[in-house]
Design a protein around this motif. Structure first.
Motif, mmCIF file in Angstrom:
data_model
loop_
_atom_site.group_PDB
_atom_site.id
_atom_site.type_symbol
_atom_site.label_atom_id
_atom_site.label_comp_id
_atom_site.label_asym_id
_atom_site.label_seq_id
_atom_site.Cartn_x
_atom_site.Cartn_y
_atom_site.Cartn_z
ATOM 1 N N PRO A 195 41.800 36.565 54.613
ATOM 2 C CA PRO A 195 42.215 37.318 53.425
ATOM 3 C C PRO A 195 42.287 36.352 52.245
ATOM 4 O O PRO A 195 42.556 35.161 52.427
ATOM 5 N N ASP A 196 42.070 36.835 51.054
ATOM 6 C CA ASP A 196 42.101 35.980 49.865
ATOM 7 C C ASP A 196 43.500 36.013 49.252
ATOM 8 O O ASP A 196 44.360 36.805 49.632
ATOM 9 N N PHE A 197 43.723 35.113 48.328
ATOM 10 C CA PHE A 197 44.954 35.137 47.537
ATOM 11 C C PHE A 197 44.618 34.668 46.134
ATOM 12 O O PHE A 197 43.565 34.079 45.890
ATOM 13 N N ASN A 198 45.491 34.930 45.210
ATOM 14 C CA ASN A 198 45.351 34.418 43.848
ATOM 15 C C ASN A 198 46.760 34.219 43.308
ATOM 16 O O ASN A 198 47.349 35.117 42.708
ATOM 17 N N PHE A 199 47.308 33.012 43.534
ATOM 18 C CA PHE A 199 48.717 32.747 43.253
ATOM 19 C C PHE A 199 48.903 31.730 42.132
ATOM 20 O O PHE A 199 48.011 30.932 41.828
ATOM 21 N N GLU A 200 50.103 31.745 41.569
ATOM 22 C CA GLU A 200 50.468 30.798 40.518
ATOM 23 C C GLU A 200 50.375 29.369 41.026
ATOM 24 O O GLU A 200 50.885 29.030 42.092
ATOM 25 N N ASN A 201 49.713 28.516 40.238
ATOM 26 C CA ASN A 201 49.583 27.099 40.556
ATOM 27 C C ASN A 201 50.593 26.316 39.720
ATOM 28 O O ASN A 201 50.733 26.558 38.521
ATOM 29 N N GLY A 204 49.506 25.004 36.516
ATOM 30 C CA GLY A 204 49.086 25.935 35.474
ATOM 31 C C GLY A 204 48.045 26.916 35.967
ATOM 32 O O GLY A 204 47.217 26.585 36.821
ATOM 33 N N GLY A 205 48.084 28.128 35.420
ATOM 34 C CA GLY A 205 47.122 29.143 35.811
ATOM 35 C C GLY A 205 47.341 29.632 37.221
ATOM 36 O O GLY A 205 48.428 29.517 37.795
ATOM 37 N N THR A 206 46.305 30.165 37.795
ATOM 38 C CA THR A 206 46.353 30.653 39.174
ATOM 39 C C THR A 206 45.213 30.045 39.974
ATOM 40 O O THR A 206 44.221 29.590 39.405
ATOM 41 N N THR A 207 45.369 30.064 41.281
ATOM 42 C CA THR A 207 44.335 29.543 42.189
ATOM 43 C C THR A 207 44.122 30.552 43.299
ATOM 44 O O THR A 207 45.082 31.050 43.899
ATOM 45 N N SER A 252 50.028 24.069 49.745
ATOM 46 C CA SER A 252 51.393 24.453 50.113
ATOM 47 C C SER A 252 51.708 25.759 49.400
ATOM 48 O O SER A 252 51.785 25.809 48.170
ATOM 49 N N LEU A 253 51.861 26.809 50.186
ATOM 50 C CA LEU A 253 52.082 28.143 49.639
ATOM 51 C C LEU A 253 53.541 28.547 49.848
ATOM 52 O O LEU A 253 53.957 28.860 50.967
ATOM 53 N N SER A 254 54.313 28.532 48.772
ATOM 54 C CA SER A 254 55.735 28.854 48.864
ATOM 55 C C SER A 254 55.960 30.357 48.793
ATOM 56 O O SER A 254 55.349 31.055 47.977
ATOM 57 N N SER A 286 54.020 39.556 49.939
ATOM 58 C CA SER A 286 52.691 39.241 49.418
ATOM 59 C C SER A 286 51.623 39.667 50.412
ATOM 60 O O SER A 286 51.781 39.497 51.625
ATOM 61 N N LYS A 287 50.539 40.230 49.915
ATOM 62 C CA LYS A 287 49.502 40.769 50.793
ATOM 63 C C LYS A 287 48.944 39.708 51.729
ATOM 64 O O LYS A 287 48.715 39.975 52.916
ATOM 65 N N PHE A 288 48.738 38.501 51.231
ATOM 66 C CA PHE A 288 48.198 37.423 52.067
ATOM 67 C C PHE A 288 49.141 37.148 53.246
ATOM 68 O O PHE A 288 48.700 36.997 54.391
ATOM 69 N N VAL A 289 50.443 37.092 52.975
ATOM 70 C CA VAL A 289 51.442 36.837 54.016
ATOM 71 C C VAL A 289 51.454 37.971 55.036
ATOM 72 O O VAL A 289 51.505 37.740 56.246
ATOM 73 N N GLN A 290 51.372 39.196 54.565
ATOM 74 C CA GLN A 290 51.398 40.338 55.466
ATOM 75 C C GLN A 290 50.106 40.460 56.265
ATOM 76 O O GLN A 290 50.125 40.844 57.436
ATOM 77 N N ASP A 291 48.970 40.139 55.622
ATOM 78 C CA ASP A 291 47.683 40.212 56.345
ATOM 79 C C ASP A 291 47.643 39.228 57.507
ATOM 80 O O ASP A 291 47.020 39.491 58.537
ATOM 81 N N TYR A 292 48.329 38.090 57.337
ATOM 82 C CA TYR A 292 48.401 37.107 58.421
ATOM 83 C C TYR A 292 49.555 37.397 59.379
ATOM 84 O O TYR A 292 49.800 36.621 60.307
ATOM 85 N N LYS A 293 50.274 38.499 59.130
ATOM 86 C CA LYS A 293 51.397 38.922 59.977
ATOM 87 C C LYS A 293 52.430 37.800 60.154
ATOM 88 O O LYS A 293 52.909 37.530 61.255
#
Length: 331
Positions: A195-201, A204-207, A252-254, A286-293
């Motif tokens: 699954p993809d993600f697009n989170f705050e970096n 700056g910006g998002t990644t 590192s995804l907080s 977050s969808k990424f967290v839920q998609d990975y259960k």
């Protein structure tokens, strides 16, 4: 793995407290002690420090709320049960850790039982249990549950202690079962596209995950409030340094709340964390967290250069198997 189980037990039991009158007297005689102070932590934000006297003995009398507490000697944590009216004496050789702990005095029965249960957890083969096929796991799990709960039979222990030990041990074992089921789900994900993600970096910006395509990506799902996550940080730093310049990125995804962004940012700066630091937009939801259960952290994920999931439940930085894995894929 056994450390995970101990941590589950510690987290649950340390939250139980019950009000009592008078005071508890606690004495500790520690050979090869790690420091001259003992720190106690418990429910309702209880905190106390005991300093060794000139003979190296720790002793103090204080009011307490009945329950399970953590004692930290500067290197290791010891869990014990305290109740006003106890006159408890702990003997320990810090070099031998849990195996050397014995208690005397009023309250010794509960605490000797408790330390024996911790040693039993250390010695139990959880690795075999968690690597078993589902039917075998169910059988072994029920046998372990019966074995642990049966250890109370015939013991003359404080009723509150016994009741909560029984109730919360059962809860912790159910947590182990949930962890096993999560592992099964993770295995099913390996080989599929991530699954993809697009989170705050933080910079700056998002990644997004797609932005990082072309390299292996080792994702650490963590939070500033997560003790086991923080314990992995020194190991993660070592791994990042070892594979610097290789075909791998460390993310590192907080899952701290967005409202705690300042705390997250400050923590990263103070701990001098490197890698790509991201903050999920909706923590656990977050969808990424839920998609990975993901229902427990830390959780480590390894994604391949083309976006495929190499391992949805990858080894922790503290595990030697992670180095083996990286050495194999980064040849």
């Amino acid at each position: 793995m056994n450390k995970i189980i101990l941590l589950i037990l510690v987290t649950i039991f340390s939250s139980f407290t019950f009000l009592r009158d008078d005071e508890v007297t606690f004495t500790a005689k520690i050979e090869n002690r790690n420091s001259d102070t003992l720190m106690f932590k418990g429910g309702n934000q209880f905190s106390k420090i005991i300093i060794a006297d000139k003979k190296g003995v720790f002793k103090s009398t204080f009011k307490i709320e009945e329950g399970f507490y953590q004692m930290y000697d500067g290197k290791m944590y010891v869990q014990l049960y305290l109740k006003n009216g106890y006159d408890l004496v702990l003997n320990m050789d810090a070099k031998k850790e849990y195996q050397s702990i014995t208690y005397k005095g009023k309250g010794a029965d509960e605490n000797n039982f408790w330390i024996k249960s911790l040693i039993d957890s250390q010695n139990y083969d959880y690795k075999t249990l968690l690597s078993s096929e589902e039917k075998v796991f169910s059988k072994l799990f029920e046998e372990r549950k019966v074995e642990v709960l049966a250890s109370l039979k015939g013991k003359s222990l404080d009723k509150i202690f016994a009741d909560n030990y029984s109730k919360e041990t059962e809860q912790s074992l159910n947590g182990l079962k949930a962890y096993y089921m999560q592992t099964l789900e993770a295995k099913k994900l390996s080989g599929s596209m991530s699954p993809d993600f697009n989170f705050e970096n933080l910079k700056g910006g998002t990644t997004s995950l797609a932005d990082l395509k072309g390299k292996y990506i080792y994702i650490d799902v963590w939070a500033t409030w997560c003790g086991p996550c923080i314990a992995e940080i020194p190991f993660l730093k070592e791994v990042e340094k070892k594979y610097e310049g290789k075909n791998i990125l460390f993310v590192s995804l907080s899952i701290d709340r967005v409202s705690d962004r300042e705390k997250w940012s400050k923590f990263i700066t103070e701990k001098e964390l490197s890698g790509i630091q991201l903050l999920a937009e909706a923590d656990w939801k977050s969808k990424f967290v839920q998609d990975y259960k993901i229902n427990g952290i830390p959780r480590f994920i390894l994604v391949g250069p083309n976006g495929e999931i190499v391992n949805a439940d990858a080894p922790r930085p503290s595990s030697p198997s992670l180095i083996e894995l990286f050495d194999n894929i980064l040849k």
